[in-house]
Design a protein around this motif. Structure first.
Motif, PDB file in Angstrom:
ATOM      1  N   ILE A 146       0.757  -1.222   0.081  1.00 40.81           N
ATOM      2  CA  ILE A 146      -0.064  -0.037  -0.005  1.00 40.81           C
ATOM      3  C   ILE A 146       1.104   1.119  -0.110  1.00 40.81           C
ATOM      4  N   ALA A 147       0.415   2.401  -0.732  1.00 35.90           N
ATOM      5  CA  ALA A 147       0.981   3.388  -0.595  1.00 35.90           C
ATOM      6  C   ALA A 147       0.117   4.784  -0.845  1.00 35.90           C
ATOM      7  N   ALA A 148      -0.991   4.480   0.076  1.00 34.47           N
ATOM      8  CA  ALA A 148      -2.034   5.916   0.407  1.00 34.47           C
ATOM      9  C   ALA A 148      -2.408   5.823  -1.145  1.00 34.47           C
ATOM     10  N   GLY A 149      -2.693   5.136  -2.018  1.00 32.05           N
ATOM     11  CA  GLY A 149      -3.196   5.252  -3.350  1.00 32.05           C
ATOM     12  C   GLY A 149      -2.251   5.997  -4.331  1.00 32.05           C
ATOM     13  N   LYS A 150      -1.038   6.206  -3.786  1.00 28.85           N
ATOM     14  CA  LYS A 150      -0.061   6.985  -4.881  1.00 28.85           C
ATOM     15  C   LYS A 150       0.584   6.077  -5.474  1.00 28.85           C
ATOM     16  N   GLY A 151       0.902   4.601  -5.177  1.00 28.14           N
ATOM     17  CA  GLY A 151       1.897   3.762  -5.592  1.00 28.14           C
ATOM     18  C   GLY A 151       1.774   3.379  -7.136  1.00 28.14           C
ATOM     19  N   VAL A 152       0.916   4.018  -7.853  1.00 26.16           N
ATOM     20  CA  VAL A 152       0.537   3.292  -9.285  1.00 26.16           C
ATOM     21  C   VAL A 152       0.901   4.538 -10.201  1.00 26.16           C
ATOM     22  N   PHE A 153       1.721   4.163 -11.176  1.00 25.52           N
ATOM     23  CA  PHE A 153       2.287   5.145 -12.328  1.00 25.52           C
ATOM     24  C   PHE A 153       1.714   4.414 -13.721  1.00 25.52           C
ATOM     25  N   LEU A 154       1.157   5.378 -14.342  1.00 20.90           N
ATOM     26  CA  LEU A 154       1.000   4.993 -15.843  1.00 20.90           C
ATOM     27  C   LEU A 154       1.780   5.845 -16.918  1.00 20.90           C
TER      28      LEU A 154
END
Ligand code: GLY
Length: 411
Positions: A146-154
């Motif tokens: 988990i990364a507070a919703g920030k751990g996704v990169f497009l």
């Protein structure tokens, strides 16, 4: 009736306000809570572990605890509370891995034939780097934890992909959450959030929502916890609901039962509708934020009764207002990266309900900012357009230095 809510965002304020609206006589406790929750209940302080919180709940005869934030779930708070004989709403540690461990979640989806984008898992930076060098298609790069919703990169090109990879695996922007990553096929489509309540036997979906995850308008820039939301999601047509129920919800239920991952709590399906069908991108094992702030004002049913139905082993029914809602998140400029706090907020006292405090606190009769996402303002109407207009009319009343919000929520 004493209820403890765990978390510190607008979602927890929304849970608290809904409970109080339905039952004026309940006593609310929040840990850690925020400036808003301190007005409708008591924020408890100085607890160092989930076990400490369990002892607090026991000593103070808390009747029910509702877990808002995933961080508590991944500390095993549900297992600890249940071992102490306390009633708690949320998944136990193993089921919370559906949110806390993307690789676990993707394997579950694969095993139960749930449509999800193709993916590869990497634990080694060099191997991931070489994979990206050879790859020519857009990808989503995701930290496993988990990364507070920030751990996704497009990433639409190699440079962006490698930059994201470095941020996660070398610079450790999300700490140990980035020790393993998933590189996933990038799907073009419309995102939908379906939050549901799971009673161990059935999954009962809420209304559909759309979350606006990016910091910039037109879905540009970094991922955030969520910059706004609308309910219902206009792309969730009847045929898509049928596809979702048959191909995602039912196999999920079957898998949860077969894998002994049943629990009483919330299950959030993060979905993508493409031109051909609906895919599951991720599970969360809690209510979304800001989806909660957008959904609760439309919930006609008594939320506490819904929760009590479970503990009394009764069937759960949820009734909704036939209206639309739009939530705009007001944030500190710079979020989700560096931002300043301690700014005086003007206009809060003139806001009409519904609105929810996230990162703000009251000091010497003044409201000041205390976090990245500060305030959630919600408009309700007969259409998304009307709801959106009402929300933005209220947004105009608020001012603070470095105030930032997206102007395209619900557009
Ligand atoms: N709004 C997205 C989340 O709660 O994870």
């Amino acid at each position: 009736m004493k209820i403890l809510v765990l978390g510190s965002g607008g979602r927890e304020h929304a849970i608290g306000k809904k409970l109080l609206e339905d039952y004026h006589s309940i006593h609310l406790y929040f840990y850690p809570g925020n400036g808003g929750t301190s007005i409708i209940g008591k924020n408890i302080e100085n607890y160092h572990s989930a076990l400490d919180l369990g002892f607090f709940a026991k000593k103070n005869a808390i009747d029910i605890t509702i877990v808002g934030s995933e961080t508590f779930l991944l500390e095993g708070v549900v297992d600890i509370f249940q071992n102490l004989g306390l009633k708690i709403v949320g998944p136990h540690y193993l089921a919370a891995k559906l949110e806390g461990n993307r690789i676990f979640a993707k394997s579950f989806m694969k095993k139960y034939g749930i449509p999800t984008p193709k993916y590869e898992v990497f634990s080694c930076y060099e191997k991931a780097f070489n994979f990206l060098k050879r790859n020519t298609n857009p990808v989503a790069i995701k930290a496993n934890g988990i990364a507070a919703g920030k751990g996704v990169f497009l990433a639409h090109n190699k440079n962006d992909a490698i930059k994201a990879l470095k941020n996660i695996m070398i610079k450790k922007k999300f700490g140990e959450s980035g020790n393993q990553i998933i590189i996933e096929e990038f799907l073009q489509g419309k995102e939908v959030s379906i939050i549901s309540i799971f009673n161990g036997k059935n999954i009962i979906p809420f209304l559909s929502a759309r979350d606006y995850k990016k910091i910039g308008e037109n879905e540009k820039g970094l991922n955030t916890g969520g910059m706004g939301a609308i309910v219902p999601n206009p792309y969730m047509k009847n045929s898509i609901w049928t596809d979702f129920k048959k191909n995602i919800l039912e196999p999920t239920l079957e898998g949860l039962i077969l894998e002994k991952l049943t629990f009483f709590g919330f299950l959030y399906f993060g979905l993508m509708i493409t031109y051909e069908k609906i895919y599951l991108l991720e599970y969360n094992t809690r209510i979304g934020d800001p989806e909660a702030q957008t959904l609760f004002p439309l919930m006609k049913s008594n939320f506490l009764n819904i929760i009590q139905s479970f503990f009394k082993q009764k069937e759960i029914f949820i009734d909704w207002k036939k209206l639309c809602s739009c939530c705009v998140v007001l944030s500190s400029r710079g979020y989700p990266e560096k931002y300043e706090i301690g700014k005086i907020i003007a206009g809060l006292n003139s806001l009409k309900e519904p609105f929810y405090i996230a990162g703000a606190k009251k000091e010497q009769e003044k409201w000041i900012t205390s976090s990245g996402r500060v305030l959630n303002i919600v408009g309700i109407g007969n259409s998304i357009q009307e709801a959106r207009k009402k929300a933005y009319d209220q947004v105009k009343k608020i001012q603070f230095d470095n105030l930032y919000f997206r102007k395209d929520i619900g557009l």
